[in-house]
Design a protein around this motif. Structure first.
Motif, PDB file in Angstrom:
ATOM      1  N   TYR A  87       0.798  -1.225   0.000  1.00  0.00           N
ATOM      2  CA  TYR A  87       0.000   0.000   0.000  1.00  0.00           C
ATOM      3  C   TYR A  87       0.838   1.286   0.000  1.00  0.00           C
ATOM      4  O   TYR A  87       0.291   2.379   0.126  1.00  0.00           O
ATOM      5  N   GLY A  88       2.130   1.166  -0.150  1.00  0.00           N
ATOM      6  CA  GLY A  88       2.982   2.338  -0.218  1.00  0.00           C
ATOM      7  C   GLY A  88       3.095   3.097   1.093  1.00  0.00           C
ATOM      8  O   GLY A  88       3.156   4.330   1.109  1.00  0.00           O
ATOM      9  N   ILE A  89       3.112   2.380   2.204  1.00  0.00           N
ATOM     10  CA  ILE A  89       3.219   2.997   3.534  1.00  0.00           C
ATOM     11  C   ILE A  89       4.701   3.132   3.890  1.00  0.00           C
ATOM     12  O   ILE A  89       5.463   2.161   3.751  1.00  0.00           O
ATOM     13  N   PRO A  90       5.142   4.301   4.332  1.00  0.00           N
ATOM     14  CA  PRO A  90       6.572   4.576   4.511  1.00  0.00           C
ATOM     15  C   PRO A  90       7.305   3.660   5.484  1.00  0.00           C
ATOM     16  O   PRO A  90       8.435   3.263   5.227  1.00  0.00           O
ATOM     17  N   SER A  91       6.685   3.325   6.625  1.00  0.00           N
ATOM     18  CA  SER A  91       7.413   2.609   7.672  1.00  0.00           C
ATOM     19  C   SER A  91       6.660   1.374   8.147  1.00  0.00           C
ATOM     20  O   SER A  91       5.425   1.328   8.114  1.00  0.00           O
ATOM     21  N   TYR A  92       7.418   0.397   8.614  1.00  0.00           N
ATOM     22  CA  TYR A  92       6.818  -0.804   9.198  1.00  0.00           C
ATOM     23  C   TYR A  92       7.702  -1.307  10.333  1.00  0.00           C
ATOM     24  O   TYR A  92       8.934  -1.198  10.284  1.00  0.00           O
ATOM     25  N   PHE A  93       7.034  -1.829  11.384  1.00  0.00           N
ATOM     26  CA  PHE A  93       7.749  -2.262  12.577  1.00  0.00           C
ATOM     27  C   PHE A  93       7.077  -3.508  13.155  1.00  0.00           C
ATOM     28  O   PHE A  93       5.975  -3.879  12.769  1.00  0.00           O
ATOM     29  N   ASN A  94       7.755  -4.117  14.130  1.00  0.00           N
ATOM     30  CA  ASN A  94       7.204  -5.273  14.832  1.00  0.00           C
ATOM     31  C   ASN A  94       6.592  -4.912  16.177  1.00  0.00           C
ATOM     32  O   ASN A  94       5.777  -5.671  16.710  1.00  0.00           O
ATOM     33  N   THR A  95       6.984  -3.764  16.759  1.00  0.00           N
ATOM     34  CA  THR A  95       6.482  -3.360  18.075  1.00  0.00           C
ATOM     35  C   THR A  95       6.229  -1.866  18.117  1.00  0.00           C
ATOM     36  O   THR A  95       6.785  -1.097  17.313  1.00  0.00           O
ATOM     37  N   ILE A  96       5.419  -1.433  19.078  1.00  0.00           N
ATOM     38  CA  ILE A  96       5.169  -0.008  19.251  1.00  0.00           C
ATOM     39  C   ILE A  96       6.419   0.708  19.746  1.00  0.00           C
ATOM     40  O   ILE A  96       6.641   1.882  19.444  1.00  0.00           O
ATOM     41  N   GLU A  97       7.259  -0.005  20.491  1.00  0.00           N
ATOM     42  CA  GLU A  97       8.517   0.603  20.960  1.00  0.00           C
ATOM     43  C   GLU A  97       9.400   1.000  19.774  1.00  0.00           C
ATOM     44  O   GLU A  97      10.015   2.078  19.767  1.00  0.00           O
ATOM     45  N   GLU A  98       9.448   0.147  18.743  1.00  0.00           N
ATOM     46  CA  GLU A  98      10.212   0.469  17.544  1.00  0.00           C
ATOM     47  C   GLU A  98       9.618   1.677  16.831  1.00  0.00           C
ATOM     48  O   GLU A  98      10.349   2.541  16.321  1.00  0.00           O
ATOM     49  N   LEU A  99       8.311   1.736  16.784  1.00  0.00           N
ATOM     50  CA  LEU A  99       7.630   2.874  16.159  1.00  0.00           C
ATOM     51  C   LEU A  99       8.027   4.176  16.835  1.00  0.00           C
ATOM     52  O   LEU A  99       8.437   5.140  16.169  1.00  0.00           O
ATOM     53  N   ILE A 100       7.907   4.216  18.156  1.00  0.00           N
ATOM     54  CA  ILE A 100       8.188   5.446  18.907  1.00  0.00           C
ATOM     55  C   ILE A 100       9.643   5.856  18.771  1.00  0.00           C
ATOM     56  O   ILE A 100       9.969   7.049  18.694  1.00  0.00           O
ATOM     57  N   ALA A 101      10.526   4.884  18.715  1.00  0.00           N
ATOM     58  CA  ALA A 101      11.960   5.183  18.630  1.00  0.00           C
ATOM     59  C   ALA A 101      12.375   5.710  17.262  1.00  0.00           C
ATOM     60  O   ALA A 101      13.406   6.391  17.144  1.00  0.00           O
ATOM     61  N   ASN A 102      11.556   5.443  16.227  1.00  0.00           N
ATOM     62  CA  ASN A 102      12.012   5.754  14.870  1.00  0.00           C
ATOM     63  C   ASN A 102      11.200   6.788  14.107  1.00  0.00           C
ATOM     64  O   ASN A 102      11.687   7.322  13.105  1.00  0.00           O
ATOM     65  N   THR A 103       9.969   7.059  14.546  1.00  0.00           N
ATOM     66  CA  THR A 103       9.162   8.003  13.788  1.00  0.00           C
ATOM     67  C   THR A 103       8.113   8.652  14.683  1.00  0.00           C
ATOM     68  O   THR A 103       7.929   8.249  15.842  1.00  0.00           O
ATOM     69  N   HIS A 104       7.420   9.646  14.149  1.00  0.00           N
ATOM     70  CA  HIS A 104       6.365  10.341  14.910  1.00  0.00           C
ATOM     71  C   HIS A 104       5.011  10.065  14.290  1.00  0.00           C
ATOM     72  O   HIS A 104       4.855  10.115  13.057  1.00  0.00           O
ATOM     73  N   VAL A 105       4.031   9.766  15.139  1.00  0.00           N
ATOM     74  CA  VAL A 105       2.640   9.662  14.697  1.00  0.00           C
ATOM     75  C   VAL A 105       1.756  10.409  15.680  1.00  0.00           C
ATOM     76  O   VAL A 105       2.116  10.595  16.841  1.00  0.00           O
ATOM     77  N   ASP A 106       0.607  10.847  15.191  1.00  0.00           N
ATOM     78  CA  ASP A 106      -0.363  11.538  16.050  1.00  0.00           C
ATOM     79  C   ASP A 106      -1.290  10.555  16.751  1.00  0.00           C
ATOM     80  O   ASP A 106      -1.822  10.855  17.822  1.00  0.00           O
ATOM     81  N   ALA A 107      -1.492   9.390  16.125  1.00  0.00           N
ATOM     82  CA  ALA A 107      -2.466   8.436  16.662  1.00  0.00           C
ATOM     83  C   ALA A 107      -2.106   7.020  16.269  1.00  0.00           C
ATOM     84  O   ALA A 107      -1.426   6.786  15.264  1.00  0.00           O
ATOM     85  N   VAL A 108      -2.585   6.065  17.071  1.00  0.00           N
ATOM     86  CA  VAL A 108      -2.460   4.646  16.732  1.00  0.00           C
ATOM     87  C   VAL A 108      -3.835   4.006  16.768  1.00  0.00           C
ATOM     88  O   VAL A 108      -4.686   4.384  17.578  1.00  0.00           O
ATOM     89  N   LEU A 109      -4.027   3.050  15.869  1.00  0.00           N
ATOM     90  CA  LEU A 109      -5.209   2.192  15.888  1.00  0.00           C
ATOM     91  C   LEU A 109      -4.746   0.824  16.351  1.00  0.00           C
ATOM     92  O   LEU A 109      -3.882   0.220  15.714  1.00  0.00           O
ATOM     93  N   ILE A 110      -5.309   0.341  17.451  1.00  0.00           N
ATOM     94  CA  ILE A 110      -4.890  -0.931  18.030  1.00  0.00           C
ATOM     95  C   ILE A 110      -5.901  -2.007  17.651  1.00  0.00           C
ATOM     96  O   ILE A 110      -7.035  -2.016  18.131  1.00  0.00           O
ATOM     97  N   CYS A 111      -5.483  -2.905  16.763  1.00  0.00           N
ATOM     98  CA  CYS A 111      -6.355  -3.952  16.226  1.00  0.00           C
ATOM     99  C   CYS A 111      -5.754  -5.332  16.486  1.00  0.00           C
ATOM    100  O   CYS A 111      -5.799  -6.215  15.629  1.00  0.00           O
ATOM    101  N   THR A 112      -5.189  -5.493  17.649  1.00  0.00           N
ATOM    102  CA  THR A 112      -4.497  -6.720  18.043  1.00  0.00           C
ATOM    103  C   THR A 112      -5.424  -7.598  18.891  1.00  0.00           C
ATOM    104  O   THR A 112      -6.526  -7.178  19.250  1.00  0.00           O
ATOM    105  N   PRO A 113      -4.993  -8.827  19.269  1.00  0.00           N
ATOM    106  CA  PRO A 113      -5.808  -9.638  20.181  1.00  0.00           C
ATOM    107  C   PRO A 113      -6.145  -8.884  21.464  1.00  0.00           C
ATOM    108  O   PRO A 113      -5.356  -8.072  21.958  1.00  0.00           O
ATOM    109  N   ASN A 114      -7.314  -9.157  22.010  1.00  0.00           N
ATOM    110  CA  ASN A 114      -7.893  -8.362  23.094  1.00  0.00           C
ATOM    111  C   ASN A 114      -6.974  -8.130  24.288  1.00  0.00           C
ATOM    112  O   ASN A 114      -6.925  -7.033  24.846  1.00  0.00           O
ATOM    113  N   VAL A 115      -6.248  -9.166  24.715  1.00  0.00           N
ATOM    114  CA  VAL A 115      -5.434  -9.029  25.924  1.00  0.00           C
ATOM    115  C   VAL A 115      -4.265  -8.073  25.734  1.00  0.00           C
ATOM    116  O   VAL A 115      -3.680  -7.610  26.709  1.00  0.00           O
TER     117      VAL A 115
END
Length: 354
Positions: A49-77
């Motif tokens: 889909y031409g999305i600039p970045s991809y990661f395995n964890t939210i910690e990696e996301l925060i360490a490498n880029t800035h976002v205003d919001a996250v959508l959490i669509c993972t298993p409930n727990v």
């Protein structure tokens, strides 16, 4: 505000078909990252889909880029552990239903979100349907008078999902936590969200992992997290909830039943001045001494893009969304009370609101 930069966490079949699809089409949103624990999944989706970045964890996301919001669509727990990290870093949070599986964890998250002034929204998609919007407007105008009884149900004949949904360690519960949360939230919202007083409920694993031929069901794309096909959750739930304003809610839901399947959530509202039925939307009222039955005419809309737009505009305008974290907590409290009532085989008295 410029376009809202969003990361989607958990790229399963539903997230790809709905959240991602509509966010990519939204003029005020920009999906700048995707995250998934399944090896290669985030990279695959990002490149597709031409999305600039991809990661395995939210910690990696925060360490490498800035976002205003996250959508959490993972298993409930995993909802709340991820949401806590986002909120602690000032990132707005959208949590798919249910908000979580532990009331204590949700309380801790809501406190973090409050301390950091973080917007939180829970994915209760059925509130954004055209027919439910119309019905809510009737209820808000007191068309039904004193609502004293509501019956809500959703029966699937053979609709048990495959994957992490049937593993309690990942889902926190079965049919009640999966589709029952929608039924309960919608009915409670239409009633005006009265404060629950007591709950009596029963959950059961009735049909379990059936082997019915010539039927299809939804299956999670993330197959490795329940590769042993654990099935230790309920596939049927029924409950009776009494509220402090005197109203009563009856709820029934099942993934699989030897009976008739419902074509969507069924809700009946009984009030002193009128009543209603959802699906098809029908209003019952006495006018000039004559009993009337009315079926409003409307054009149905897809609730998913409406829900996504509401979240984006809430961020852009710094406004409280219509489905808050506290709403999610209230629904989870009732769900947990149903499970507790079933386990203890008695009525549960609800604690005060958060």
């Amino acid at each position: 505000m410029t376009r809202v930069k969003i990361a989607i966490i958990g790229i399963g079949a539903i997230a790809e078909a709905t959240h991602l699809k509509f966010l990519l089409e939204h003029p005020d949103a920009e999906v700048t990252a995707v995250i998934d624990v399944q090896p290669g999944r985030a990279e695959e989706v990002a490149k597709q889909y031409g999305i600039p970045s991809y990661f395995n964890t939210i910690e990696e996301l925060i360490a490498n880029t800035h976002v205003d919001a996250v959508l959490i669509c993972t298993p409930n727990v995993t909802h709340i552990p991820i949401a806590k990290i986002a909120a602690a870093n000032g990132i707005a949070v959208f949590l798919e239903k249910p908000i979580g599986t532990s009331l204590q964890e949700v309380e801790e998250f809501l406190e973090i979100a409050k301390e950091n002034n973080v917007l939180t929204m829970v994915g209760m998609t059925h509130r954004f349907r055209t027919d439910t919007e119309i019905l809510k407007n009737y209820a808000t105008k007191n068309t039904f008078g004193d609502i004293y009884y509501v019956k809500a149900k959703l029966f699937r004949r053979r609709g048990t999902p495959k994957g992490w949904f049937t593993n309690k360690a990942l889902s926190g519960g079965g049919a009640l936590m999966d589709i029952g949360v929608h039924v309960l939230d919608l009915a409670w919202w239409l009633m005006g969200q009265p404060e629950p007083m007591t709950v009596t409920g029963k959950v059961k694993t009735a049909l379990g992992a059936y082997d019915t031929k010539h039927v299809s069901t939804w299956e999670s794309k993330n197959k490795h997290i329940n590769k042993n096909n654990v099935f230790d959750v309920d596939d049927f739930a029924s409950a009776w909830i009494r509220f402090k304003n005197g109203a009563v809610l009856s709820i029934e839901t099942t993934w699989a039943v030897n009976g008739e399947q419902d074509d969507g959530i069924q809700i009946d509202i009984l009030g002193t001045e009128g009543g209603a039925k959802l699906h098809p939307l029908t209003i019952y009222k006495e006018e000039d001494g004559i009993f009337t039955e009315m079926t409003p005419s409307f054009q149905a809309k897809d609730p998913f893009p409406v829900e996504m737009d509401h979240f984006i505009q809430s961020i852009r305008n710094n406004e409280t969304p219509s489905v808050t974290g506290y709403d999610g907590y209230g629904v989870l409290a009732m769900l947990q009370a149903i499970y507790e009532s079933s386990e203890k085989n008695r009525e549960i008295v609800m604690n005060d609101e958060l």
